[in-house]
Design a protein around this motif. Sequence first.
Motif, short mmCIF file in Angstrom:
data_model
loop_
_atom_site.label_atom_id
_atom_site.label_comp_id
_atom_site.label_asym_id
_atom_site.label_seq_id
_atom_site.Cartn_x
_atom_site.Cartn_y
_atom_site.Cartn_z
N CYS A 190 -12.72 -5.00 4.30
CA CYS A 190 -11.46 -4.56 5.08
C CYS A 190 -10.53 -5.83 5.35
CB CYS A 190 -11.78 -3.76 6.29
SG CYS A 190 -10.45 -3.49 7.10
N ILE A 242 -11.57 -4.37 10.40
CA ILE A 242 -11.90 -3.08 11.47
C ILE A 242 -13.62 -3.36 11.67
CG2 ILE A 242 -11.98 -0.72 11.74
CD1 ILE A 242 -9.35 -0.80 10.49
N ASN A 249 -5.96 -2.86 13.74
CA ASN A 249 -5.09 -2.26 12.55
C ASN A 249 -3.89 -1.69 13.41
OD1 ASN A 249 -3.74 -0.86 10.88
ND2 ASN A 249 -5.57 -0.28 9.72
N CYS A 279 -2.98 3.18 6.83
CA CYS A 279 -4.10 2.63 5.76
C CYS A 279 -4.96 3.78 5.53
CB CYS A 279 -4.68 1.53 6.66
SG CYS A 279 -3.56 0.07 6.97
N CYS A 311 -4.97 3.11 1.61
CA CYS A 311 -5.61 1.92 1.25
C CYS A 311 -6.55 2.44 -0.11
CB CYS A 311 -6.78 1.72 2.35
SG CYS A 311 -6.35 0.45 3.26
N GLN A 320 -9.53 2.26 -0.97
CA GLN A 320 -10.86 1.99 -0.11
C GLN A 320 -11.71 1.82 -1.17
OE1 GLN A 320 -9.53 5.62 0.45
NE2 GLN A 320 -8.46 5.17 2.47
N GLN A 332 -12.25 -1.62 -1.44
CA GLN A 332 -12.17 -2.46 -0.35
C GLN A 332 -13.39 -1.96 0.51
OE1 GLN A 332 -8.01 -1.94 0.98
NE2 GLN A 332 -7.54 -3.70 -0.04
N CYS A 333 -13.30 -1.59 1.81
CA CYS A 333 -14.21 -1.18 2.36
C CYS A 333 -15.45 -0.56 1.95
CB CYS A 333 -13.96 -0.60 3.69
SG CYS A 333 -12.82 0.75 3.38
N GLU A 367 -10.86 7.02 9.18
CA GLU A 367 -10.03 6.57 9.82
C GLU A 367 -8.67 7.29 10.00
OE1 GLU A 367 -9.15 2.55 7.98
OE2 GLU A 367 -7.28 2.41 9.34
N ILE A 387 -2.60 -2.96 2.73
CA ILE A 387 -3.51 -3.39 4.03
C ILE A 387 -3.90 -5.10 3.66
CG2 ILE A 387 -5.67 -3.03 2.53
CD1 ILE A 387 -5.24 -2.66 6.39
S1 SF4 Z 1 -9.45 1.88 4.67
FE1 SF4 Z 1 -8.31 0.30 4.80
S2 SF4 Z 1 -7.61 -0.41 6.84
FE2 SF4 Z 1 -9.42 0.98 6.78
S3 SF4 Z 1 -11.12 0.01 6.99
FE3 SF4 Z 1 -10.90 0.68 4.86
S4 SF4 Z 1 -10.04 -1.34 3.95
FE4 SF4 Z 1 -10.02 -1.34 6.40
#
Ligand code: SF4
Lengths: 278, 469
Positions: free
Chosen positions: B51, B55, B80, B86, B90, B92, B95-96, B115, B441
């Motif tokens: 992220c 977060i 955030n 997001c 995002c 995702q 990413q996370c 989220e 993001i």
């Molecule tokens: S959805 Fe985006 S802002 Fe939310 S935790 Fe994952 S990367 Fe971070």
Amino acid sequence: MFTILKKQELAPSVKLFVVQAPLIARKCQPGQFVILRIDEDGERIPLTIADFDRAAGTITLIFQEVGHTTRQLGRLSAGDALLDLAGPLGKATHIEKFGTVVCVGGGIGVAPVYPIARAYKEAGNKVISIIGARNADLLILEQEMATISDVLYITTDDGSKGRKGLVIDPLKEMLAAGEKIDLVMAIGPVIMMKSVAEVTRPYGVHTIVSLNPIMVDGTGMCGGCRVSVGNKNKFACVDGPEFNAHEVDFDGLMARQKMYHSYERREHRCGGDCSCHR
Amino acid sequence: MSSIKHKMPEQQPEIRRRNFDEVALGYDDTTAKAEASRCLQCKTAPCRQGCPVGINIPAFIKHIREGDFTAAIDEIKTKNNLPAICGRVCPQEDQCEKFCVVGKKGEPVGIGRLERFAADYARARGRKQKVILPPEPLGKVAVIGAGPAGLSAAGDLARMGYKVTVFEALHAPGGVLMYGIPEFRLPKEIVRQEIEELKELGVEIVVNAVIGKTFTIDELLTEEGFDAVFIGTGAGLPHFMDIPGENLNGVYSANEFLTRVNLMKAYKFPEAGTPVHAGKRVAVVGAGNVAMDAARTALRLGAENVYIVYRRSEEEMPARAEEIEHAKEEGVEFRLLTNPVRIIGDERGWVKGLECIRMELGEPDESGRRKPVPIANSNFVLDVDTVIMAIGQGPNPLIQQTTPGLAVNKRGNITTDETGRTSKEGVFAGGDIVTGAATVIQAMGAGKKAAAAIHEYVQNKRKGARNSQ
Ligand code: SF4
Ligand SMILES: Cc1cc2nc3c(=O)[nH]c(=O)nc-3n(C[C@H](O)[C@H](O)[C@H](O)COP(=O)(O)OP(=O)(O)OC[C@H]3O[C@@H](n4cnc5c(N)ncnc54)[C@H](O)[C@@H]3O)c2cc1C
Ligand SMILES: Cc1cc2nc3c(=O)[nH]c(=O)nc-3n(C[C@H](O)[C@H](O)[C@H](O)COP(=O)(O)OP(=O)(O)OC[C@H]3O[C@@H](n4cnc5c(N)ncnc54)[C@H](O)[C@@H]3O)c2cc1C
Ligand code: SF4
Ligand code: FES
């Protein structure tokens, strides 16, 4: 909000607004324009800054009612306000002492030509102006242009004022007579700018035109204002609006200006037969 | 425990392809709690490294599992500023969620969906954060561009106690969130609400202010008395292909097409003043998120056939898998390994076809992807009346041209160190203007980093000034 301080009718369907816009008035230069939006559902349209008063914090806009937004604009009065006004946009005119400059303004194009011609004059040029319209009623800024020009020619299509004929006629004669012209600046309908370019091309006289493609943002983000100049695509809002007339693809510009004709027509109750579409 | 994510209800494809309402409808309380229970609450929380704004993912998920949704949103908001956005846009999966351990054996925890759930829960109840601002502002900062980078820098600086003014060129703040990403993926009302929250923190937003024109950066620093400037002007300059016929009527950049529809509400024409030409048969060139958005928008405006024309194969398509899936479900047709060579016009100057050549994949190129090469004599004409170019965007040069001493790379992106510091004193930058087109993001992460660096810079400068007195 940007309050309209003064409204004046210059000719049938040609109106002048003086608008409160201190940030724009502080910075603007001849040749630049603004993008405005009347209200929340409104379209963004570009208009040239026809004059400005830095001390008063005002700019002057002169527009012709040609379609939906300009007609809606025409219905506003002094005291009303515009929702959005962004500027000054576009590159300013390059002003220096060139010698003799001919400024050509056709129809509503006289409005943007005026501050440029004035700046050329202030820079020490000899300014020969040619302004024209379809008829005497439609001719604007005659007095203002007379004040800042060394010589002023007026033409009308029907001869109701000045010479009968087109704005290019006096220009042709000057060039044919061998008069020394260092620069020509022409603003008006695309077809007029195209003919000016054709007149000066054989003489190799540097000629500048200010283009008016359809715009959306005016900041270089959409590419809707692209025009081919010297066979390269330019964004008129940030690379222009002024370009070397001898390199502009005027036919392409004219075709692109018609892109929304059928749409604009659809919104009129008259079905598009009203005078604004002729 | 289920090995797959709880599904989020969606509008059915045959219905949604003709409306602009949001496609994905979000979790309800029960589903959110159930999804939250899939999280193992890992001590090391590997998800967090994915992220860009850091977060505390297990912490907020734990609150959801326990049914304390307001605690969840408070936790998210410490990192955030724009969670409802997001959670929706995002990527995702890159990413996370890419780092989530649950994802090793099945599908990862639906972090983004959770989220989004928490943010929507708080929005629906009008819950706001409480912030206590210092009586004297710590300094004055100008932020240029109201996209995600600028807005998150502004939010962080305001919370630290700075007086922040955001200058935005368009008439509405939000950047790509407002003019690019369509309503059906990100309702504009959400963007407006999240921006309202920033205003309540004391952030002033000046629209219609084109920096480089209305003010230059030097003027902001000298005449207007700002201690520092953050540039978050994005990658807003559309690229074209430079093929014949690109100036015909009916050819758009994706930016123009999407701006007309999203920002200018052309789908309401004539009630809204701006028209858009959608056509009956539309080719969208490119296969990123922007292309999917343009294609799905064209469908919703009534196009009968919408094609994605892409020179590589399915595997290389840069758009999110979810967006490609959505586009397919709605009926977008994919013409892959196909490259446009010419746009054909009719006698009135309108598009009547797109001439393409078929491609095959050759050796890997510098990006590691197999390079598409044209197959000789395989040209054919796609019968379309609209062509939308979605082949990428570059940096808008307005600021670079009017700011002496601001270093840029050869593509025109502003160069910065990892904290967002540019070559010019007091000037910071982040988001797409620095990295080239990236993600919401990442832009926000850059805005946050720069906010911290700006804080340090301004406080050092002020200390220096006090000491020399
Ligand atoms: S959805 Fe985006 S802002 Fe939310 S935790 Fe994952 S990367 Fe971070
Ligand atoms: C840089 C720039 C400066 C301009 N300065 C002035 C000015 O000072 N005064 C002025 O009266 N006009 C000016 N224009 C033109 C003005 O922007 C258009 O007349 C206006 O946008 C038309 O909007 P509308 O809704 O009233 O007409 P629409 O209903 O949109 O269109 C009516 C007719 O005008 C044509 N049209 C639409 N946009 C343009 C355009 N940009 N240029 C030419 N024709 C267009 C349409 O094809 C249609 O035929 C300028 C344009 C540009 C790009
Ligand atoms: C159609 C589309 C779909 C996308 N989908 C996704 C997605 O699903 N998920 C995702 O993560 N990312 C997505 N992206 C990418 C993402 O939107 C961007 O990476 C992100 O918005 C970059 O943020 P930014 O703040 O750097 O710039 P932007 O969002 O571009 O904002 C820049 C702002 O600065 C303003 N500005 C520019 N110049 C000036 C100036 N001179 N003066 C004042 N203001 C100025 C602009 O008007 C704009 O409002 C998408 C992008 C597009 C175009
Ligand atoms: S990695 Fe996955 S399971 Fe572990 S804490 Fe993060 S979200 Fe929960
Ligand atoms: S008006 Fe959009 S790029 Fe010029």
